[in-house]
Design an enzyme around this catalytic site. Structure first.
Site, PDB file in Angstrom:
ATOM      1  N   GLU A   1      -8.240   5.950  -2.416  1.00 41.12           N
ATOM      2  CA  GLU A   1      -7.643   4.643  -2.122  1.00 41.12           C
ATOM      3  C   GLU A   1      -8.373   4.005  -0.952  1.00 41.12           C
ATOM      4  O   GLU A   1      -8.033   4.258   0.220  1.00 41.12           O
ATOM      5  CB  GLU A   1      -6.160   4.808  -1.746  1.00 41.12           C
TER       6      GLU A   1
ATOM      7  N   SER B   1      -4.519  -2.074  -5.192  1.00 40.25           N
ATOM      8  CA  SER B   1      -4.403  -3.321  -5.959  1.00 40.25           C
ATOM      9  C   SER B   1      -4.621  -3.135  -7.458  1.00 40.25           C
ATOM     10  O   SER B   1      -5.265  -3.961  -8.106  1.00 40.25           O
ATOM     11  CB  SER B   1      -5.341  -4.389  -5.384  1.00 40.25           C
TER      12      SER B   1
ATOM     13  N   GLY C   1       0.927   0.825  -6.171  1.00 34.92           N
ATOM     14  CA  GLY C   1       1.939   0.395  -5.211  1.00 34.92           C
ATOM     15  C   GLY C   1       2.709  -0.803  -5.735  1.00 34.92           C
ATOM     16  O   GLY C   1       3.574  -0.675  -6.603  1.00 34.92           O
ATOM     17  N   GLY C   2       2.367  -1.987  -5.247  1.00 36.18           N
ATOM     18  CA  GLY C   2       3.098  -3.218  -5.556  1.00 36.18           C
ATOM     19  C   GLY C   2       3.452  -3.395  -7.025  1.00 36.18           C
ATOM     20  O   GLY C   2       4.599  -3.721  -7.356  1.00 36.18           O
TER      21      GLY C   2
ATOM     22  N   GLU D   1      -1.214   4.477   5.003  1.00 37.55           N
ATOM     23  CA  GLU D   1      -0.187   3.878   5.866  1.00 37.55           C
ATOM     24  C   GLU D   1       0.405   4.909   6.816  1.00 37.55           C
ATOM     25  O   GLU D   1       0.783   4.587   7.943  1.00 37.55           O
ATOM     26  CB  GLU D   1       0.899   3.210   4.993  1.00 37.55           C
TER      27      GLU D   1
ATOM     28  N   GLY E   1      -2.898  -3.185  -1.289  1.00 38.85           N
ATOM     29  CA  GLY E   1      -1.987  -4.310  -1.062  1.00 38.85           C
ATOM     30  C   GLY E   1      -2.678  -5.621  -0.746  1.00 38.85           C
ATOM     31  O   GLY E   1      -2.046  -6.544  -0.228  1.00 38.85           O
TER      32      GLY E   1
ATOM     33  N   ASN F   1       3.981   4.364  -6.305  1.00 40.19           N
ATOM     34  CA  ASN F   1       4.316   4.518  -4.887  1.00 40.19           C
ATOM     35  C   ASN F   1       5.124   3.288  -4.474  1.00 40.19           C
ATOM     36  O   ASN F   1       4.555   2.226  -4.238  1.00 40.19           O
ATOM     37  CB  ASN F   1       3.019   4.628  -4.065  1.00 40.19           C
ATOM     38  N   TRP F   2       6.428   3.474  -4.424  1.00 45.42           N
ATOM     39  CA  TRP F   2       7.300   2.327  -4.113  1.00 45.42           C
ATOM     40  C   TRP F   2       7.319   1.990  -2.622  1.00 45.42           C
ATOM     41  O   TRP F   2       7.895   0.967  -2.221  1.00 45.42           O
ATOM     42  CB  TRP F   2       8.731   2.616  -4.593  1.00 45.42           C
ATOM     43  N   LYS F   3       6.762   2.847  -1.790  1.00 45.48           N
ATOM     44  CA  LYS F   3       6.763   2.606  -0.339  1.00 45.48           C
ATOM     45  C   LYS F   3       8.200   2.325   0.142  1.00 45.48           C
ATOM     46  O   LYS F   3       9.127   2.945  -0.375  1.00 45.48           O
ATOM     47  CB  LYS F   3       5.793   1.467   0.013  1.00 45.48           C
TER      48      LYS F   3
ATOM     49  N   HIS G   1      -1.221   9.405   2.870  1.00 48.86           N
ATOM     50  CA  HIS G   1      -1.405   7.987   2.543  1.00 48.86           C
ATOM     51  C   HIS G   1      -1.939   7.242   3.769  1.00 48.86           C
ATOM     52  O   HIS G   1      -1.556   7.534   4.904  1.00 48.86           O
ATOM     53  CB  HIS G   1      -0.075   7.374   2.078  1.00 48.86           C
TER      54      HIS G   1
HETATM   55  P1  PGA Z   1      -1.119  -1.262  -3.953  1.00 53.29           P
HETATM   56  O1  PGA Z   1      -0.829   0.110  -3.170  1.00 53.29           O
HETATM   57  O2  PGA Z   1      -1.165  -0.918  -5.430  1.00 53.29           O
HETATM   58  O3  PGA Z   1       0.029  -2.149  -3.619  1.00 53.29           O
HETATM   59  O4  PGA Z   1      -2.428  -1.766  -3.471  1.00 53.29           O
HETATM   60  C1  PGA Z   1      -1.410   1.315  -3.566  1.00 53.29           C
HETATM   61  C2  PGA Z   1      -1.009   2.433  -2.634  1.00 53.29           C
HETATM   62  O5  PGA Z   1      -0.862   2.188  -1.434  1.00 53.29           O
HETATM   63  O6  PGA Z   1      -0.823   3.576  -3.065  1.00 53.29           O
END
Ligand code: PGA
Length: 234
Positions: free
Chosen positions: A158, A196, A217-218, A90, A164, A8-10, A88
Site C-alpha cells: 500500500e 484507492s 478502504g473507502g 495510519e 485515500g 478495511n473500514w477504518k 497499516h
Molecule cells: P483506500 O484505503 O482504499 O481508501 O485508499 C486503503 C487502505 O488504507 O487499506
C-alpha cells in the site's frame, strides 16, 4: 490459492445500524463467489457481524494484563475473528508504530493462530527520493524478522501516497513492486495491492499487476461498489 479481497473500514461507519446494513448488503451480494472475502470493521462491531470472515484492524502483542485500551489476539480469536491487519500506514503515522513493534504483533498473531495482513509501502517523499525498494525491503525484513513460517501471512503493498487520495498506483508500478516483494516471500504468500482501489481499477491489479488480492478502504463502505470489486477479482 484463492484471491483475498479484504475490506478495511477504518474508523467507520458511525453506528451499529450502518455497520450491519453495509455488512448485510455485502453478504447478500457475494454468495458463492470464488474469492476469499474478509471484512475488517472497528473492534466494537466485530461481535455484531455474522456470516462473513472477519478481521481486526490491529492487535496488541501481549496476551493479557495492564495495557489500557488494548485488545489481544486471544480476545479476537475467542470472538471467531480469523484475520488481523498489522502495520497499516495510519498506525505507523498516527501511533508511531515502528517495524520492531509491528514484528512483535505479527509474531503474536501467528502464535495465536490469526492470519495476518501485513501492510508495507513507501511515502511520496521516499518514492521521489528513489528509495521505494529500500523502504519495502527494510519493512519486510524487520517486520518478518524471526518468523520462519509465513503460511498465515499475507502482505499488502500500500503506497502511502495512494491511500485515500484517489491517486491509485499505476498497474506497471504496482507490478514492479509486487515482483520486488516476491523476491522475499515464496509463491504461497499472497501479495495484495491497496490504495484507492475502486471497481473501475480493481480487476487490473489482479489480472495485469499480478496481485493475489486487494485491501480496500473507502470503497468497501459501499456494499454495491465493494461487491463489484470482489467480482472483478474472480
Ligand atoms: P483506500 O484505503 O482504499 O481508501 O485508499 C486503503 C487502505 O488504507 O487499506
Amino acid at each position: 490459492m484463492k484471491k483475498l479481497i479484504a475490506a478495511n473500514w477504518k474508523m467507520n461507519p458511525a453506528s451499529q445500524k450502518q455497520a450491519e446494513d453495509i455488512f448485510n448488503g455485502i453478504k447478500e451480494g457475494v454468495k458463492g463467489v470464488a474469492v476469499e472475502v474478509v471484512i475488517c470493521p472497528s473492534f466494537v462491531y466485530l461481535p455484531l457481524l455474522k456470516g462473513l470472515t472477519l478481521g481486526a484492524q490491529d492487535m496488541f502483542w501481549e496476551e493479557k494484563g495492564p495495557f489500557t485500551g488494548e485488545v489481544s489476539g486471544a480476545m479476537l480469536k475467542d470472538l471467531g475473528v480469523e484475520y488481523v491487519i498489522i502495520g497499516h500506514s495510519e498506525r505507523r503515522k498516527y501511533f508511531n508504530e515502528t517495524d520492531e513493534l509491528i514484528n512483535k504483533k505479527i509474531k503474536k498473531a501467528s502464535e495465536t493462530g490469526l492470519k495476518v495482513i501485513f501492510c508495507i509501502g513507501e511515502t511520496a517523499q521516499e518514492r521521489d527520493a528513489g528509495k521505494k525498494n529500500e523502504v519495502l525491503e527494510k519493512q519486510i525484513k524487520q517486520g518478518l524478522a524471526g518468523i520462519d513460517n509465513l503460511e498465515n501471512i499475507n502482505i499488502a503493498y500500500e503506497p502511502v501516497w495512494a491511500i485515500g487520495t484517489g491517486n491509485n498506483c499505476s498497474v506497471e508500478n504496482t507490478k514492479e513492486s509486487i515482483d520486488f516483494i516476491r523476491k522475499f516471500v515464496k509463491e504461497n504468500t499472497r501479495i495484495l495491492y491497496g490504495g484507492s482501489v475502486k471497481s473501475d481499477n480493481s480487476g487490473l491489479y489482479i489480472k495485469e499487476a499480478g496481485a493475489n488480492g486487494l485491501l480496500v478502504g473507502g470503497a468497501s463502505l459501499q456494499a454495491e461498489e465493494f461487491i463489484k470489486i470482489i467480482k472483478s477479482a474472480e
